[in-house]
Write an enzyme that holds these catalytic residues in place. Structure first.
Site, mmCIF file in Angstrom:
data_model
loop_
_atom_site.group_PDB
_atom_site.id
_atom_site.type_symbol
_atom_site.label_atom_id
_atom_site.label_comp_id
_atom_site.label_asym_id
_atom_site.label_seq_id
_atom_site.Cartn_x
_atom_site.Cartn_y
_atom_site.Cartn_z
ATOM 1 N N ASP A 107 0.793 -1.070 -0.172
ATOM 2 C CA ASP A 107 -0.104 0.109 -0.038
ATOM 3 C C ASP A 107 0.876 1.305 0.304
ATOM 4 O OD1 ASP A 107 -1.895 1.727 0.427
ATOM 5 O OD2 ASP A 107 -2.911 0.887 2.290
ATOM 6 N N LYS A 135 -0.923 -1.138 -4.743
ATOM 7 C CA LYS A 135 -1.939 -0.306 -4.659
ATOM 8 C C LYS A 135 -1.159 1.151 -5.293
ATOM 9 C CE LYS A 135 -5.294 -1.386 -0.880
ATOM 10 N NZ LYS A 135 -5.899 -0.743 0.257
ATOM 11 N N ARG A 169 -10.327 -14.100 4.984
ATOM 12 C CA ARG A 169 -8.983 -14.560 4.618
ATOM 13 C C ARG A 169 -9.322 -15.744 3.686
ATOM 14 N NH1 ARG A 169 -4.553 -11.808 7.396
ATOM 15 N NH2 ARG A 169 -5.082 -11.605 9.500
HETATM 16 P P1 XMP Z 1 2.026 -0.505 3.572
HETATM 17 O O1 XMP Z 1 1.189 0.834 3.646
HETATM 18 O O2 XMP Z 1 3.077 -0.403 4.598
HETATM 19 O O3 XMP Z 1 0.864 -1.667 4.215
HETATM 20 O O4 XMP Z 1 2.795 -0.894 2.339
HETATM 21 C C1 XMP Z 1 1.096 -3.014 3.870
HETATM 22 C C2 XMP Z 1 0.176 -3.693 4.676
HETATM 23 O O5 XMP Z 1 -1.070 -3.033 4.933
HETATM 24 C C3 XMP Z 1 -2.071 -3.911 4.920
HETATM 25 N N1 XMP Z 1 -2.923 -3.819 3.891
HETATM 26 C C4 XMP Z 1 -4.163 -4.376 3.670
HETATM 27 N N2 XMP Z 1 -4.919 -5.349 4.206
HETATM 28 N N3 XMP Z 1 -6.567 -5.242 2.590
HETATM 29 C C5 XMP Z 1 -5.980 -5.866 3.625
HETATM 30 O O6 XMP Z 1 -6.583 -6.867 4.038
HETATM 31 C C6 XMP Z 1 -6.156 -4.092 2.001
HETATM 32 O O7 XMP Z 1 -6.707 -3.622 1.234
HETATM 33 C C7 XMP Z 1 -4.703 -3.678 2.724
HETATM 34 N N4 XMP Z 1 -4.015 -2.663 2.356
HETATM 35 C C8 XMP Z 1 -2.946 -2.665 3.044
HETATM 36 C C9 XMP Z 1 -1.563 -5.474 4.780
HETATM 37 O O8 XMP Z 1 -1.267 -6.007 5.948
HETATM 38 C C10 XMP Z 1 -0.179 -4.993 4.203
HETATM 39 O O9 XMP Z 1 0.977 -6.029 4.451
HETATM 40 MG MG MG Z 2 -4.449 -7.321 7.823
#
Ligand code: XMP
Ligand code: MG
Length: 184
Positions: A107, A135, A169
């Protein structure tokens, strides 16, 4: 199975499985099966990457070994702060090994950039990343990701390992949640 909690299917089971096969083929080309560094070491990030990790390992035509790590980022449940805590560390030393981090989703990229720095300080022979989902925000952070399955819109997604409050999940596809789930 979850009633009408899932608003839309973003990526079907068939699309996921086809993509896993493509990624496995690309990854296998980068690592000879008789590498002096030993078998490719897959490092799965718990819990979200579990299904991707096992499907990928089975699809890869080279021998692999598996390790898991669990991390949690401080901050709100839907956004990441970049401050990361190790909940479960690797069981084995990775010095001199070819390591491939297997992620469910990138993300902001903060979690991954921390993880890459942490693992590279342990002196692996090589360190690359494969993520099933990415994303749009991830493109603004400069974390190098060798393989990406799908670029998706900036929506919260569940399924194929990804959860909302530990649920969903077990779905075999990636979907978006109906807003009523968050508000109830
Ligand atoms: P960052 O922002 O550090 O975050 O790249 C990565 C982690 O955030 C969680 N994440 C999600 N989990 N649906 C989810 O179930 C989503 O749309 C989502 N977006 C971020 C996930 O744990 C990932 O490793
Ligand atoms: Mg999670």
């Amino acid at each position: 199975m979850y009633g009408d909690d899932i608003a839309s299917v973003l990526i079907t089971e068939e699309q996921i499985q086809a993509k896993v096969g493509e990624l496995a083929e690309l990854i296998a080309k980068r690592y000879p099966s008789d590498a002096p560094e030993g078998d490719l070491l897959l490092v799965g990030v718990l819990k979200g990457a579990i299904f991707f990790m096992t499907d990928l390992a089975q699809a890869l035509p080279i021998p692999t070994q598996m390790e898991f790590m669990a991390v949690s980022s401080y901050g709100s449940s839907t956004s990441s702060s970049g401050v990361v805590r190790i909940l479960k560390d690797l069981d084995k030393d990775i010095a001199g090994r070819n390591v491939l981090i297997v992620e469910d989703i990138i993300d902001s990229g903060l979690t991954l950039s921390w993880l890459k720095r942490n693992l590279s300080s342990r002196n692996p022979a090589s360190l690359e990343v494969v993520t099933l989902l990415r994303k749009p925000d991830a493109l603004r952070t400069h974390v190098d990701v060798a393989h990406v399955g799908f670029d998706i819109p900036d929506e919260f997604v569940v399924g194929y390992g990804l959860d909302y409050a530990e649920r969903y999940r077990d779905l075999p596809y990636i979907g978006t949640l109906d807003p009523k789930v968050y508000s109830s």
